[in-house]
Design a protein around this motif. Structure first.
Motif, PDB file in Angstrom:
ATOM      1  N   ILE A 139       0.830  -1.204   0.000  1.00 42.94           N
ATOM      2  CA  ILE A 139       0.000   0.000   0.000  1.00 42.94           C
ATOM      3  C   ILE A 139       0.861   1.248   0.000  1.00 42.94           C
ATOM      4  O   ILE A 139       0.624   2.198  -0.748  1.00 42.94           O
ATOM      5  CB  ILE A 139      -0.945   0.014   1.213  1.00 42.94           C
ATOM      6  N   GLU A 140       1.902   1.272   0.862  1.00 45.48           N
ATOM      7  CA  GLU A 140       2.773   2.443   0.963  1.00 45.48           C
ATOM      8  C   GLU A 140       4.187   2.008   1.299  1.00 45.48           C
ATOM      9  O   GLU A 140       4.400   1.209   2.220  1.00 45.48           O
ATOM     10  CB  GLU A 140       2.272   3.413   2.035  1.00 45.48           C
ATOM     11  N   ALA A 141       5.159   2.546   0.555  1.00 45.25           N
ATOM     12  CA  ALA A 141       6.577   2.310   0.837  1.00 45.25           C
ATOM     13  C   ALA A 141       7.108   3.477   1.639  1.00 45.25           C
ATOM     14  O   ALA A 141       7.154   4.616   1.151  1.00 45.25           O
ATOM     15  CB  ALA A 141       7.365   2.141  -0.464  1.00 45.25           C
ATOM     16  N   ALA A 142       7.484   3.226   2.874  1.00 45.38           N
ATOM     17  CA  ALA A 142       7.970   4.276   3.760  1.00 45.38           C
ATOM     18  C   ALA A 142       9.444   4.552   3.501  1.00 45.38           C
ATOM     19  O   ALA A 142      10.115   3.852   2.736  1.00 45.38           O
ATOM     20  CB  ALA A 142       7.753   3.867   5.215  1.00 45.38           C
ATOM     21  N   GLY A 143       9.986   5.595   4.154  1.00 47.33           N
ATOM     22  CA  GLY A 143      11.398   5.892   4.063  1.00 47.33           C
ATOM     23  C   GLY A 143      12.222   4.859   4.797  1.00 47.33           C
ATOM     24  O   GLY A 143      11.752   4.205   5.728  1.00 47.33           O
ATOM     25  N   VAL A 144      13.476   4.679   4.365  1.00 45.68           N
ATOM     26  CA  VAL A 144      14.356   3.674   4.958  1.00 45.68           C
ATOM     27  C   VAL A 144      15.666   4.332   5.381  1.00 45.68           C
ATOM     28  O   VAL A 144      16.075   5.364   4.838  1.00 45.68           O
ATOM     29  CB  VAL A 144      14.636   2.524   3.971  1.00 45.68           C
ATOM     30  N   SER A 145      16.329   3.714   6.348  1.00 41.86           N
ATOM     31  CA  SER A 145      17.624   4.195   6.833  1.00 41.86           C
ATOM     32  C   SER A 145      18.740   3.479   6.093  1.00 41.86           C
ATOM     33  O   SER A 145      18.810   2.249   6.110  1.00 41.86           O
ATOM     34  CB  SER A 145      17.747   3.955   8.342  1.00 41.86           C
ATOM     35  N   VAL A 146      19.602   4.260   5.448  1.00 41.88           N
ATOM     36  CA  VAL A 146      20.710   3.723   4.662  1.00 41.88           C
ATOM     37  C   VAL A 146      21.975   4.483   5.035  1.00 41.88           C
ATOM     38  O   VAL A 146      21.959   5.717   5.150  1.00 41.88           O
ATOM     39  CB  VAL A 146      20.438   3.851   3.147  1.00 41.88           C
ATOM     40  N   ALA A 147      23.072   3.773   5.241  1.00 39.31           N
ATOM     41  CA  ALA A 147      24.360   4.398   5.545  1.00 39.31           C
ATOM     42  C   ALA A 147      25.135   4.608   4.255  1.00 39.31           C
ATOM     43  O   ALA A 147      25.327   3.668   3.479  1.00 39.31           O
ATOM     44  CB  ALA A 147      25.154   3.529   6.510  1.00 39.31           C
ATOM     45  N   VAL A 148      25.562   5.843   4.014  1.00 41.23           N
ATOM     46  CA  VAL A 148      26.312   6.184   2.802  1.00 41.23           C
ATOM     47  C   VAL A 148      27.676   6.710   3.219  1.00 41.23           C
ATOM     48  O   VAL A 148      27.774   7.615   4.057  1.00 41.23           O
ATOM     49  CB  VAL A 148      25.573   7.240   1.961  1.00 41.23           C
ATOM     50  N   SER A 149      28.730   6.166   2.646  1.00 37.89           N
ATOM     51  CA  SER A 149      30.088   6.583   2.982  1.00 37.89           C
ATOM     52  C   SER A 149      30.938   6.629   1.728  1.00 37.89           C
ATOM     53  O   SER A 149      30.507   6.214   0.648  1.00 37.89           O
ATOM     54  CB  SER A 149      30.713   5.618   3.998  1.00 37.89           C
ATOM     55  N   GLY A 150      32.162   7.136   1.876  1.00 41.44           N
ATOM     56  CA  GLY A 150      33.079   7.197   0.744  1.00 41.44           C
ATOM     57  C   GLY A 150      33.130   8.574   0.127  1.00 41.44           C
ATOM     58  O   GLY A 150      33.050   9.602   0.819  1.00 41.44           O
ATOM     59  N   ALA A 151      33.247   8.647  -1.191  1.00 44.90           N
ATOM     60  CA  ALA A 151      33.466   9.893  -1.921  1.00 44.90           C
ATOM     61  C   ALA A 151      32.159  10.645  -2.162  1.00 44.90           C
ATOM     62  O   ALA A 151      31.732  10.875  -3.296  1.00 44.90           O
ATOM     63  CB  ALA A 151      34.167   9.614  -3.244  1.00 44.90           C
ATOM     64  N   VAL A 152      31.481  11.005  -1.069  1.00 45.26           N
ATOM     65  CA  VAL A 152      30.299  11.857  -1.110  1.00 45.26           C
ATOM     66  C   VAL A 152      30.576  13.069  -0.232  1.00 45.26           C
ATOM     67  O   VAL A 152      31.442  13.037   0.641  1.00 45.26           O
ATOM     68  CB  VAL A 152      29.025  11.116  -0.648  1.00 45.26           C
ATOM     69  N   PHE A 153      29.827  14.150  -0.451  1.00 43.46           N
ATOM     70  CA  PHE A 153      30.100  15.384   0.272  1.00 43.46           C
ATOM     71  C   PHE A 153      29.701  15.308   1.753  1.00 43.46           C
ATOM     72  O   PHE A 153      30.332  15.948   2.594  1.00 43.46           O
ATOM     73  CB  PHE A 153      29.384  16.558  -0.392  1.00 43.46           C
ATOM     74  N   GLU A 154      28.670  14.543   2.083  1.00 45.10           N
ATOM     75  CA  GLU A 154      28.207  14.464   3.476  1.00 45.10           C
ATOM     76  C   GLU A 154      27.964  13.007   3.853  1.00 45.10           C
ATOM     77  O   GLU A 154      26.824  12.553   3.915  1.00 45.10           O
ATOM     78  CB  GLU A 154      26.921  15.276   3.655  1.00 45.10           C
TER      79      GLU A 154
END
Length: 414
Positions: A165-180
């Protein structure tokens, strides 16, 4: 003090101040490893009209031997095929709403359920069933097996049906060559959009729950990022994704993410100007700090420096930002000005200060080689021209003479 002695002293002060007004300050010093982009080094006449720069690092030179290696932390995970992740369309995550329908349901098991924070769905009469990481079809098979085992439904093929019915937001860890680099919420929706999804509409497509959307939420990729090998890590496995199509305009391997996923963007350790523009993987805009405290503008408000001028599209160069800061143009006596760009090497964290002669940068044909790209959080400051400095020096001497004259007259009267 005699008038003759005073005049000699005043003349010396005036000459010293005049010479000081005509001189420029020393060129900024930088560590060799601080340079991040080739334009910061400056290879043309517009780049360093005064003084020489230190030798550039391979990153600043843009050497062809760009580094690439598999990150060592991936040694702890098993490499998987892209199909193993991509075949699971929109994996379920905590907060998702699913519609469960049970044939011949006298116990009221049918209804809309929310996936709990522990990743399970709780139906009466059976133990909580794991839903996170799988598709609605996988959850459907698990529920059917458990309800049949508990003698709550007959072993029919369509005894249980599950739909998202609805896809909620998810928690994802992002690292490496990104600004934040940090843990982000991918696909988070406002309460208004969630209420629309709860209106009984079957099916959902949360375009924010993808690898590219999670990278954008982490500030976007840096110019040294390797977009051809972006690693998605999930439950002891990892897969290498080629997202270069999102930058260059062809098909890419962008796939959905779920709670607990990790995204690792490796660095090539060289500057790629092709990534310094708005794309689905890069920031659409940046915030830059500006200062234009000159004689023609005694404060930033007078220089028309506000929120709209300091928020610039990604890909803006120093000369364009100087125009936004009102550092370019005006009378010739005031146009011969200098500017400094205060930035930071995104790979090793070292600060770098770049100085440019504004009028030379405007008029010289080699400006592209000496006009750095702006990165998020950079700062720009404009310095007065030599003529303005001379005028200030004369004004200071004139003020000093005006203050001392009454004392001399009083001394002669006595």
């Amino acid at each position: 003090m005699s008038i003759s002695a005073f005049r000699k002293g005043a003349a010396a002060i005036a000459m010293t101040a005049t010479l000081a007004g005509c001189m420029s300050g020393p060129a900024p010093s930088n560590y060799e490893t601080a340079l991040y982009a080739p334009q910061q080094l400056g290879t043309g006449r517009a780049g360093h009209p005064r003084g020489d720069w230190v030798q550039a690092t391979p990153v600043a030179r843009g050497a062809p031997a760009c580094d690439w290696r598999v990150p060592r932390e991936l040694d702890n995970y098993r490499r998987a095929r892209v199909e193993e992740f991509a075949d699971i369309n929109a994996p379920l995550a905590p907060g998702d709403r699913v519609s469960i329908r049970v044939i011949g349901d006298p116990d009221g098991l049918s209804g809309t359920y929310v996936v709990a924070s522990d990743g399970t769905v709780d139906l009466r009469g059976i133990a909580p069933t794991r839903a996170v990481g799988g598709s609605p079809e996988m959850l459907q098979d698990r529920l059917r097996a458990r309800l049949v085992a508990a003698n709550l439904v007959r072993p029919l093929r369509n005894a249980v049906s599950v739909s998202l019915i609805e896809a909620a937001g998810v928690s994802v860890a992002v690292s490496g060559a990104v600004f934040e680099p940090h843990a982000v919420r991918a696909g988070e929706r406002s309460p208004e959009l969630r209420s629309v999804a709860a209106g009984g509409i079957a099916g959902d497509d949360n375009t924010g729950r993808t690898v590219s959307a999670a990278i954008r939420a982490a500030g976007g990729v840096r110019p040294d990022a390797d977009v051809q090998r972006v690693y998605l890590i999930r439950e002891g496995r990892y897969v290498a994704l080629d997202l270069s199509g999102l930058v260059h305009g062809w098909a890419s391997q962008d796939i959905p993410v779920t709670t607990g996923d990790r995204i690792l963007v490796p660095s090539r350790r060289c500057f790629d100007a092709g990534l310094v523009r708005p794309t689905p993987l890069t920031p659409p805009g940046i915030r830059v700090y500006m200062s234009n405290l000159t004689r023609s503008a005694n404060n930033n408000a007078g220089a028309a420096i506000g929120e709209k001028t300091t928020s610039l599209p990604y890909g803006t160069r120093l000369l364009q930002a100087l125009v936004a800061a009102n550092c370019v143009g005006g009378s010739y006596m005031q146009s011969d000005r200098r500017a400094v760009l205060i930035s930071r090497n995104r790979i090793n964290g070292r600060s770098v200060v770049v100085e440019r002669d504004i009028e030379t940068l405007v008029r010289d044909a080699t400006r592209d080689a000496d006009d750095p790209y702006l990165m998020p959080g950079d700062a720009i400051a404009c310095y007065d021209s030599r003529w303005t400095n001379l005028s200030e020096a004369i004004g200071v001497v004139s003020q000093g003479l005006g203050a001392v004259t009454p004392a001399i007259l009083l001394d002669n009267a006595l």
